[in-house]
Design a protein around this motif. Structure first.
Motif, mmCIF file in Angstrom:
data_model
loop_
_atom_site.group_PDB
_atom_site.id
_atom_site.type_symbol
_atom_site.label_atom_id
_atom_site.label_comp_id
_atom_site.label_asym_id
_atom_site.label_seq_id
_atom_site.Cartn_x
_atom_site.Cartn_y
_atom_site.Cartn_z
ATOM 1 N N SER A 27 54.082 -56.106 -26.654
ATOM 2 C CA SER A 27 53.307 -55.150 -27.450
ATOM 3 C C SER A 27 52.496 -54.190 -26.582
ATOM 4 C CB SER A 27 52.359 -55.897 -28.392
ATOM 5 O OG SER A 27 51.267 -56.477 -27.683
ATOM 6 N N ILE A 28 52.232 -54.568 -25.331
ATOM 7 C CA ILE A 28 51.360 -53.770 -24.465
ATOM 8 C C ILE A 28 52.059 -52.498 -23.982
ATOM 9 C CG2 ILE A 28 50.269 -53.742 -22.175
ATOM 10 C CD1 ILE A 28 49.476 -56.679 -22.688
ATOM 11 N N GLY A 29 53.324 -52.612 -23.604
ATOM 12 C CA GLY A 29 54.048 -51.465 -23.067
ATOM 13 C C GLY A 29 54.030 -50.255 -23.984
ATOM 14 N N PRO A 30 54.428 -50.386 -25.251
ATOM 15 C CA PRO A 30 54.407 -49.230 -26.153
ATOM 16 C C PRO A 30 53.012 -48.653 -26.361
ATOM 17 C CG PRO A 30 55.800 -50.967 -27.041
ATOM 18 C CD PRO A 30 55.101 -51.555 -25.851
ATOM 19 N N LYS A 31 51.989 -49.501 -26.339
ATOM 20 C CA LYS A 31 50.621 -48.986 -26.516
ATOM 21 C C LYS A 31 50.194 -48.137 -25.324
ATOM 22 C CE LYS A 31 49.224 -52.813 -29.498
ATOM 23 N NZ LYS A 31 48.433 -54.058 -29.638
ATOM 24 N N ILE A 32 50.540 -48.569 -24.122
ATOM 25 C CA ILE A 32 50.206 -47.772 -22.938
ATOM 26 C C ILE A 32 50.968 -46.448 -22.958
ATOM 27 C CG2 ILE A 32 50.366 -47.656 -20.424
ATOM 28 C CD1 ILE A 32 49.890 -50.660 -20.336
ATOM 29 N N ARG A 33 52.246 -46.513 -23.313
ATOM 30 C CA ARG A 33 53.049 -45.283 -23.336
ATOM 31 C C ARG A 33 52.502 -44.290 -24.356
ATOM 32 N NH1 ARG A 33 57.798 -44.115 -21.197
ATOM 33 N NH2 ARG A 33 58.375 -46.304 -20.821
ATOM 34 N N ALA A 34 52.164 -44.767 -25.543
ATOM 35 C CA ALA A 34 51.638 -43.872 -26.574
ATOM 36 C C ALA A 34 50.300 -43.274 -26.149
ATOM 37 C CB ALA A 34 51.483 -44.636 -27.893
ATOM 38 N N ALA A 35 49.444 -44.096 -25.527
ATOM 39 C CA ALA A 35 48.155 -43.591 -25.053
ATOM 40 C C ALA A 35 48.354 -42.526 -23.980
ATOM 41 C CB ALA A 35 47.317 -44.747 -24.514
ATOM 42 N N SER A 36 49.303 -42.760 -23.075
ATOM 43 C CA SER A 36 49.569 -41.802 -22.001
ATOM 44 C C SER A 36 50.021 -40.457 -22.560
ATOM 45 C CB SER A 36 50.637 -42.366 -21.054
ATOM 46 O OG SER A 36 50.209 -43.573 -20.460
ATOM 47 N N VAL A 37 50.915 -40.497 -23.548
ATOM 48 C CA VAL A 37 51.390 -39.266 -24.173
ATOM 49 C C VAL A 37 50.233 -38.521 -24.834
ATOM 50 C CG1 VAL A 37 52.829 -38.350 -26.043
ATOM 51 C CG2 VAL A 37 53.746 -40.097 -24.493
ATOM 52 N N PHE A 38 49.386 -39.242 -25.545
ATOM 53 C CA PHE A 38 48.255 -38.619 -26.234
ATOM 54 C C PHE A 38 47.310 -37.959 -25.235
ATOM 55 C CE2 PHE A 38 44.139 -38.402 -28.217
ATOM 56 C CZ PHE A 38 44.398 -38.102 -29.548
ATOM 57 N N ILE A 39 47.010 -38.655 -24.160
ATOM 58 C CA ILE A 39 46.085 -38.115 -23.154
ATOM 59 C C ILE A 39 46.625 -36.815 -22.570
ATOM 60 C CG2 ILE A 39 45.133 -38.546 -20.844
ATOM 61 C CD1 ILE A 39 44.929 -41.533 -21.701
ATOM 62 N N GLU A 40 47.902 -36.793 -22.236
ATOM 63 C CA GLU A 40 48.487 -35.579 -21.652
ATOM 64 C C GLU A 40 48.549 -34.445 -22.668
ATOM 65 O OE1 GLU A 40 51.675 -35.599 -18.787
ATOM 66 O OE2 GLU A 40 51.701 -37.792 -18.824
ATOM 67 N N GLN A 41 48.842 -34.772 -23.928
ATOM 68 C CA GLN A 41 48.927 -33.728 -24.955
ATOM 69 C C GLN A 41 47.586 -33.034 -25.180
ATOM 70 O OE1 GLN A 41 50.566 -35.795 -28.355
ATOM 71 N NE2 GLN A 41 52.672 -35.195 -27.860
ATOM 72 N N PHE A 42 46.517 -33.748 -24.904
ATOM 73 C CA PHE A 42 45.193 -33.163 -25.102
ATOM 74 C C PHE A 42 44.569 -32.727 -23.778
ATOM 75 C CE2 PHE A 42 45.859 -34.895 -29.204
ATOM 76 C CZ PHE A 42 45.063 -34.156 -30.076
ATOM 77 N N GLY A 43 45.435 -32.415 -22.804
ATOM 78 C CA GLY A 43 44.974 -31.775 -21.576
ATOM 79 C C GLY A 43 44.604 -32.704 -20.447
ATOM 80 N N GLY A 44 44.816 -33.987 -20.599
ATOM 81 C CA GLY A 44 44.490 -34.924 -19.532
ATOM 82 C C GLY A 44 45.563 -34.973 -18.459
ATOM 83 N N SER A 45 45.214 -35.573 -17.364
ATOM 84 C CA SER A 45 46.167 -35.740 -16.270
ATOM 85 C C SER A 45 47.157 -36.859 -16.594
ATOM 86 C CB SER A 45 45.418 -36.104 -14.975
ATOM 87 O OG SER A 45 44.477 -35.108 -14.639
ATOM 88 N N PRO A 46 48.339 -36.859 -15.949
ATOM 89 C CA PRO A 46 49.277 -37.974 -16.132
ATOM 90 C C PRO A 46 48.607 -39.304 -15.775
ATOM 91 C CG PRO A 46 50.347 -36.156 -15.001
ATOM 92 C CD PRO A 46 48.882 -35.812 -15.073
ATOM 93 N N VAL A 47 48.834 -40.309 -16.581
ATOM 94 C CA VAL A 47 48.204 -41.616 -16.379
ATOM 95 C C VAL A 47 48.884 -42.337 -15.217
ATOM 96 C CG1 VAL A 47 47.744 -43.880 -17.400
ATOM 97 C CG2 VAL A 47 47.468 -41.802 -18.770
ATOM 98 N N ARG A 48 48.101 -42.701 -14.222
ATOM 99 C CA ARG A 48 48.625 -43.420 -13.059
ATOM 100 C C ARG A 48 48.152 -44.868 -12.999
ATOM 101 N NH1 ARG A 48 50.259 -40.988 -8.721
ATOM 102 N NH2 ARG A 48 51.416 -42.952 -8.544
ATOM 103 N N LEU A 49 47.120 -45.207 -13.788
ATOM 104 C CA LEU A 49 46.527 -46.537 -13.732
ATOM 105 C C LEU A 49 46.080 -46.962 -15.116
ATOM 106 C CD1 LEU A 49 45.158 -48.999 -12.237
ATOM 107 C CD2 LEU A 49 43.161 -47.515 -11.956
ATOM 108 N N ALA A 50 46.506 -48.153 -15.544
ATOM 109 C CA ALA A 50 46.043 -48.744 -16.800
ATOM 110 C C ALA A 50 45.459 -50.113 -16.491
ATOM 111 C CB ALA A 50 47.192 -48.869 -17.800
ATOM 112 N N VAL A 51 44.281 -50.401 -17.063
ATOM 113 C CA VAL A 51 43.591 -51.666 -16.826
ATOM 114 C C VAL A 51 43.524 -52.441 -18.136
ATOM 115 C CG1 VAL A 51 41.498 -52.771 -15.955
ATOM 116 C CG2 VAL A 51 42.236 -50.573 -15.007
ATOM 117 N N LEU A 52 43.952 -53.695 -18.096
ATOM 118 C CA LEU A 52 43.954 -54.572 -19.263
ATOM 119 C C LEU A 52 42.727 -55.480 -19.246
ATOM 120 C CD1 LEU A 52 47.711 -55.694 -19.130
ATOM 121 C CD2 LEU A 52 46.726 -53.770 -20.408
ATOM 122 N N PRO A 53 42.331 -56.013 -20.411
ATOM 123 C CA PRO A 53 41.159 -56.882 -20.464
ATOM 124 C C PRO A 53 41.394 -58.250 -19.823
ATOM 125 C CG PRO A 53 41.705 -55.976 -22.634
ATOM 126 C CD PRO A 53 42.869 -55.719 -21.736
#
Length: 340
Positions: A27-53
């Protein structure tokens, strides 16, 4: 990534617990991918690092015995869970950091709480074992043997990568300045803090500590909290909210509210951090630190002493009460010596 931790405590057996863990990873992979797409669509840099709890795959052990929990829920160093998370990092071309319980073939009767970083090639590039825990084994409890095997590089590892020098701090260890400082003195620029803690609209001790550790070490702190813990007797939202990114000035760049969310995201400016570290001045706390002043005090080892699980040259299997008893004995000794 502020995600819910799913407890395996009620799983009927090892196979069921492992299946739950793999479902969580899937379940984690799709959530990271969707978050990365959203961040870039709203002007953010490409996601290079994701931190899990913290312990996102299993939640905390509860009262399960140490050998039983190691068998049920602790990851093997080259196990299928790491392989599955490695595939997420590889497929998405990013660094994936997290926290899990882990077995070690050198200490087969124990487990350690481990912070890890997986590189874009899918391999684990950093493995840090939590050094200060109230209810679980740590390397300090088998200190002489652990040092013989891993050396100090294995105790305070720093991964030098193209996105900066990464180090991990586990959970409540953010409250201990020495752990962060030891990593910083070994070159760490970004602290990856996987945690499961109380969220609050007020500043908690851990929130304050995150800002302090960032400022005093001239480092970034990336802190990922759980979005609650499910399948336990605790109310689900007891450890939820306030994931954050803190810059090297101690300023909170982004902070999440409650629930599952990716909204604690920000750009990391390594150039600015490195320039600040190379500039003399009152705020360069790292270069101004005079470590030799304190070496004799720390070397005295008057507080929580090492090797509590080494017995007659072997490794003692503790029960859950062992760690509380060690803490009580430490307090009694300090009181007797007039130190508290």
């Amino acid at each position: 990534m502020q995600l819910s931790a799913r407890s395996v405590e009620q799983a009927p057996d090892r196979a069921a617990a492992r299946a739950m863990m793999m479902e969580t990873i899937a379940s984690i992979g799709p959530k990271i991918r969707a978050a990365s797409v959203f961040i870039e669509q709203f002007g953010g840099s490409p996601v290079r690092l994701a931190v899990l709890p913290e312990y996102v795959l299993t939640s905390y052990p509860g009262r399960i015995s140490i050998p039983d929990f190691a068998d049920r829920a602790a990851l093997e160093i080259d196990g299928p869970e790491y392989e599955a998370m490695g595939k997420i990092a590889q497929d998405q071309g990013l660094f994936l950091a997290g926290n899990a319980y882990e077995t070690d073939p050198h200490f087969p009767t124990l487990y350690f709480q481990t912070c890890f970083v997986i590189g874009p090639n899918g391999n684990v590039i950093l493995r840090y074992r939590r050094l200060n825990s109230m209810f679980a084994p740590t390397p300090h409890d088998v200190w002489s043997k652990y040092l013989d095997i891993y050396g100090i590089d294995g105790v305070f590892p720093v991964a030098r990568t193209e996105i900066g020098n990464l180090a991990a701090i586990a959970s409540e260890e953010i409250l201990y300045p020495e752990i962060a400082r030891a990593h910083a003195l070994r070159g760490a620029e970004i602290f990856l803090h996987s945690t499961s803690e109380i969220g609050s609209p007020q500043r908690t001790p851990k929130m304050i500590a995150k800002q302090a550790r960032a400022f005093e070490n001239l480092t970034y702190v990336i802190s990922a909290n759980t979005a609650g813990i499910v399948n336990t007797s605790l109310p689900e939202a007891s450890a939820d909210g306030n994931s954050m990114i803190v810059d090297w000035k101690g300023k909170v760049l982004a902070e999440s509210n409650s629930g599952e969310t990716f909204t604690a995201f920000a750009d990391i400016d390594l150039g600015a951090l490195r320039a600040a570290r190379r500039k003399p001045g009152m705020t360069n706390m790292l270069s101004r630190q005079r470590n030799a002043l304190f070496s004799a005090v720390y070397a005295a080892d008057t507080h929580h002493q090492s090797n509590s699980l080494i017995e007659d040259g072997g490794i003692k299997i503790p029960d859950r009460d062992h760690f509380k008893q060690i803490s009580e004995a430490t307090i009694a000794r300090l009181a007797k010596d007039g130190l508290i």
